[in-house]
Design an enzyme around this catalytic site. Structure first.
Site, PDB file in Angstrom:
ATOM      1  N   GLU A  86     -39.715 -14.229  -8.577  1.00 37.49           N
ATOM      2  CA  GLU A  86     -38.424 -14.034  -7.911  1.00 37.49           C
ATOM      3  C   GLU A  86     -38.034 -15.246  -7.043  1.00 37.49           C
ATOM      4  OE1 GLU A  86     -36.655 -11.298  -8.720  1.00 37.49           O
ATOM      5  OE2 GLU A  86     -38.316 -10.561  -9.943  1.00 37.49           O
ATOM      6  N   LEU A  87     -38.394 -16.440  -7.510  1.00 40.61           N
ATOM      7  CA  LEU A  87     -38.128 -17.707  -6.808  1.00 40.61           C
ATOM      8  C   LEU A  87     -38.719 -17.736  -5.391  1.00 40.61           C
ATOM      9  CD1 LEU A  87     -34.540 -18.923  -7.810  1.00 40.61           C
ATOM     10  CD2 LEU A  87     -36.720 -19.320  -8.938  1.00 40.61           C
TER      11      LEU A  87
END
Length: 402
Positions: free
Chosen positions: A146-147
């Site tokens: 999710e970055l």
């Protein structure tokens, strides 16, 4: 020249079943198999197979000038193999074009970096091996779950030998600067940072079908003009989003597939614009400035931090509990138990426990298989209680056979 860099996250967790207190010690299988199969089959039909076919056609139509990248979590690859192997074959066709890059990530789509660097390294290596096994390529660019990102993440990933890392372009950190350039991280020139242009990305991923949006409807010519308006003020426009945007989150009736079909041609009409994969962007452009991120960020929710997984006591306790088991689980030497432990680390389980009720609450509810975050937490902790018993029994048995 300005390059458009498309990156798609492809992920499906092994969802857990409602697991009640009375199941502890009796039931050692935790997954909701039917639900996992049904969801994977549905999303494969609505998104993966259809979108892969369209992108393959677009690569051919534009003679290799349209280029994209994917990170596919290990748990998602496993579900493709279990329930929909033709999706694997369709991704293999895309990789074979030479116009598609597969990125590295944690195998279990986990928060391991923030709890155990040793486990993080194990998962990254496991994912890289899986990608090589299926697609014959070794990833060169990393994308954390999710970055999730910080200076520490970049420094550690650089030490693993990766050329670049993807992260969110957060306004408060950019402080007026543009995300449309390659950045470097403080005190480490060995890794390049590609920042998501969240405004243009979210126009596709979230606002596309919103009839209350001032720019509705979004079509390919309009989007092409927005991209072209950056001429002279951008080197890479990084459009990062969930792959399920196409067909699942944005239904076919919204026109999302028509948009995707005509968008590359609209962008390529301008001779100073092209498409590149992350590795190609890194090779083509210099690092312009430093992006200093001393605390963790992500691409989730309005805060762009880790609060989607860590904002309440239930989430914090669950994460601490599962990672506290690391030494015992690894000591069993039991590959099946180690794999189960890995799947219990998947970030979605903790996302479902979020109690946010403001602007992002509906997003959390949409993805959760449970009626409420409290059920998600209770069932998870029940499962963890049973798993601990199983691990201790495995350790005791191992001691007996010495």
């Amino acid at each position: 020249m300005t390059s458009v860099c498309f990156y798609f996250q492809v992920h499906q967790p092994f969802r857990l079943k409602p697991y009640h207190f009375e199941n502890i010690g009796e039931d050692h299988f935790y997954e909701f198999t039917q639900q996992n199969s049904d969801i994977l089959q549905r999303v494969a039909a609505k998104c993966y197979l259809r979108t892969n076919e369209l992108i393959l056609d677009l690569i051919g139509k534009h003679k290799g000038k349209f280029r994209v990248s994917y990170s596919i979590s290990g748990v998602c690859l496993e579900q493709f193999e279990l329930y929909q192997p033709e999706v694997i074959e369709s991704f293999k066709k895309l990789v074979a074009t030479g116009c598609v890059e597969i990125l590295a990530e944690t195998y279990y789509h986990s928060l391991a970096f923030f709890y155990s660097r040793k486990e993080f390294d194990r998962q990254v290596a496991k994912h890289s091996d899986k990608v090589f096994q299926l697609f014959g390529v070794k990833p060169r660019v990393f994308r954390n779950t999710e970055l999730m990102y910080s200076n520490d993440v970049a420094h550690h990933v650089a030490g693993l030998g990766y050329d670049g890392i993807l992260c969110e372009g957060v306004d408060r950190i950019l402080d007026g600067r543009s995300p449309n350039f390659i950045y470097s991280t403080p005190a480490n020139d060995n890794i390049a940072l590609l920042l998501k242009n969240y405004s243009l990305s979210d126009d596709i991923a979230f606002r596309f079908s919103n009839r209350d949006w001032a720019d509705y409807p979004l079509n390919a010519p309009k989007f092409g003009k927005w991209i072209h308006s950056t001429a002279g003020n951008a080197e890479t426009i990084n459009l990062f989003m969930d792959y399920e945007t196409f067909g699942e989150h944005q239904w076919p009736e919204t026109g999302i597939f028509d948009f995707l079909e005509y968008m590359p041609g609209e962008i390529l009409k301008h001779g100073d614009f092209d498409f590149k994969t992350p590795s190609e962007v890194i090779a083509a452009y210099p690092r312009r400035e430093v992006y200093d991120v001393p605390y963790p960020i992500s691409w989730a929710d309005a805060e762009r931090d880790l609060s989607a997984w860590l904002e309440n006591r239930m989430q914090q306790s669950a994460l601490q509990a599962v990672y506290s088991m690391e030494e015992d689980v690894i000591r069993t030497g039991n590959a099946e138990l180690i794999h189960t432990w890995g799947k219990l680390q998947t970030s979605d389980h903790f996302y479902y426990m979020s109690t946010k009720f403001w602007s992002d609450g509906d997003v959390h509810k949409y993805f959760s298989p449970f009626d409420n975050p409290y059920d998600a937490a209770i069932f998870y902790m029940n499962i963890l209680s049973d798993f601990k018993i199983t691990v201790q029994k495995a350790l005791a048995k191992k001691e007996l056979v010495k």
